[in-house]
Design a protein around this motif. Structure first.
Motif, mmCIF file in Angstrom:
data_model
loop_
_atom_site.group_PDB
_atom_site.id
_atom_site.type_symbol
_atom_site.label_atom_id
_atom_site.label_comp_id
_atom_site.label_asym_id
_atom_site.label_seq_id
_atom_site.Cartn_x
_atom_site.Cartn_y
_atom_site.Cartn_z
ATOM 1 N N TYR A 19 47.603 7.069 33.829
ATOM 2 C CA TYR A 19 48.817 7.136 34.350
ATOM 3 C C TYR A 19 49.676 6.689 32.964
ATOM 4 O O TYR A 19 50.802 7.163 33.102
ATOM 5 C CB TYR A 19 49.110 6.333 35.495
ATOM 6 N N GLU A 21 48.997 7.223 29.910
ATOM 7 C CA GLU A 21 49.203 8.518 29.158
ATOM 8 C C GLU A 21 49.880 9.839 29.615
ATOM 9 O O GLU A 21 50.781 10.350 29.267
ATOM 10 C CB GLU A 21 47.737 8.960 28.655
ATOM 11 N N LEU A 22 49.767 9.935 31.077
ATOM 12 C CA LEU A 22 50.526 10.976 31.773
ATOM 13 C C LEU A 22 51.913 10.717 32.022
ATOM 14 O O LEU A 22 52.765 11.706 31.595
ATOM 15 C CB LEU A 22 49.921 10.975 33.312
ATOM 16 N N ILE A 81 52.514 18.940 32.193
ATOM 17 C CA ILE A 81 52.045 17.470 32.966
ATOM 18 C C ILE A 81 50.728 17.858 33.460
ATOM 19 O O ILE A 81 49.648 17.144 33.667
ATOM 20 C CB ILE A 81 53.151 17.191 33.915
ATOM 21 N N LYS A 84 48.074 18.158 30.900
ATOM 22 C CA LYS A 84 47.689 16.756 30.591
ATOM 23 C C LYS A 84 46.973 16.090 31.709
ATOM 24 O O LYS A 84 45.954 15.439 31.216
ATOM 25 C CB LYS A 84 49.039 15.970 30.336
ATOM 26 N N ALA A 85 47.145 16.079 32.810
ATOM 27 C CA ALA A 85 46.421 15.432 33.899
ATOM 28 C C ALA A 85 44.896 16.084 33.846
ATOM 29 O O ALA A 85 43.930 15.293 33.767
ATOM 30 C CB ALA A 85 46.804 15.704 35.305
ATOM 31 N N ASP A 110 43.963 12.821 40.654
ATOM 32 C CA ASP A 110 43.859 11.681 39.709
ATOM 33 C C ASP A 110 42.363 11.503 39.610
ATOM 34 O O ASP A 110 41.488 12.099 40.301
ATOM 35 C CB ASP A 110 44.613 10.487 39.761
#
Length: 124
Positions: A19, A21-22, A81, A84-85, A110
Motif C-alpha cells: 500500500y 507503493e500503490l 493503479i 501497479k497493483a 491485494d
C-alpha cells in the motif's frame, strides 16, 4: 460520509509495503499508524484506507462481496493503479475498461486477497 475503510491482513509488513507503493501514485501516504494498524490518505480530514491485524487475534479473512473502490480522475490513472497493483503482487479481478456508461474501472486483489478497484466516472 465515509471516514475510512479497514481491511484485515495476515501479512502486515508486506501489506504495508504494497500500500505504501500503490498509494504513492495517488498522492497518499501514511496518516496514522501503530504496531497493528496503518491508515493511508491525503490528510486527516479526508477519507482513508487502512489495514489492521484483527483485534481478536484470529486470522484475517476476505469478505465475499466486500470491495474498496479508489476514485481517480482519469482512465489512464485507473490503468496505472491496476497495473501497479499487479506489479506489486496483487491479482487480477477484471482488467480496466468501461463497465456501464460513464464508469471505467479495473479490479484487483491485494496480497491478502482483499478486493479493490480503481475507478473513474467518465461523464459519458
Amino acid at each position: 460520509m465515509i471516514g475510512y475503510a479497514t481491511m484485515g491482513t495476515n501479512r502486515y509488513d508486506e501489506a504495508a509495503k504494497f500500500y505504501d507503493e500503490l498509494f504513492a501514485d495517488l498522492g497518499a501516504g501514511r496518516i496514522f499508524e501503530s504496531d497493528r494498524f496503518i491508515a493511508w490518505g491525503t490528510g486527516m480530514t479526508s477519507p482513508a484506507l487502512s489495514i489492521a491485524k484483527p483485534y481478536d487475534g484470529k486470522p484475517a479473512t476476505v469478505g465475499n462481496g466486500v470491495m474498496v473502490a479508489l476514485a481517480v480522475d482519469s482512465n489512464d490513472k485507473v490503468d496505472a493503479i491496476y497495473a501497479k497493483a499487479l506489479a506489486l503482487g496483487g491479482t487480477d479481478e477484471g482488467a480496466p475498461g468501461p463497465r456501464v456508461e460513464g464508469f471505467y474501472a479495473g479490479y484487483f486483489r491485494d496480497l491478502d486477497g482483499n478486493k479493490l478497484n480503481a475507478f473513474c466516472m467518465t461523464g459519458g
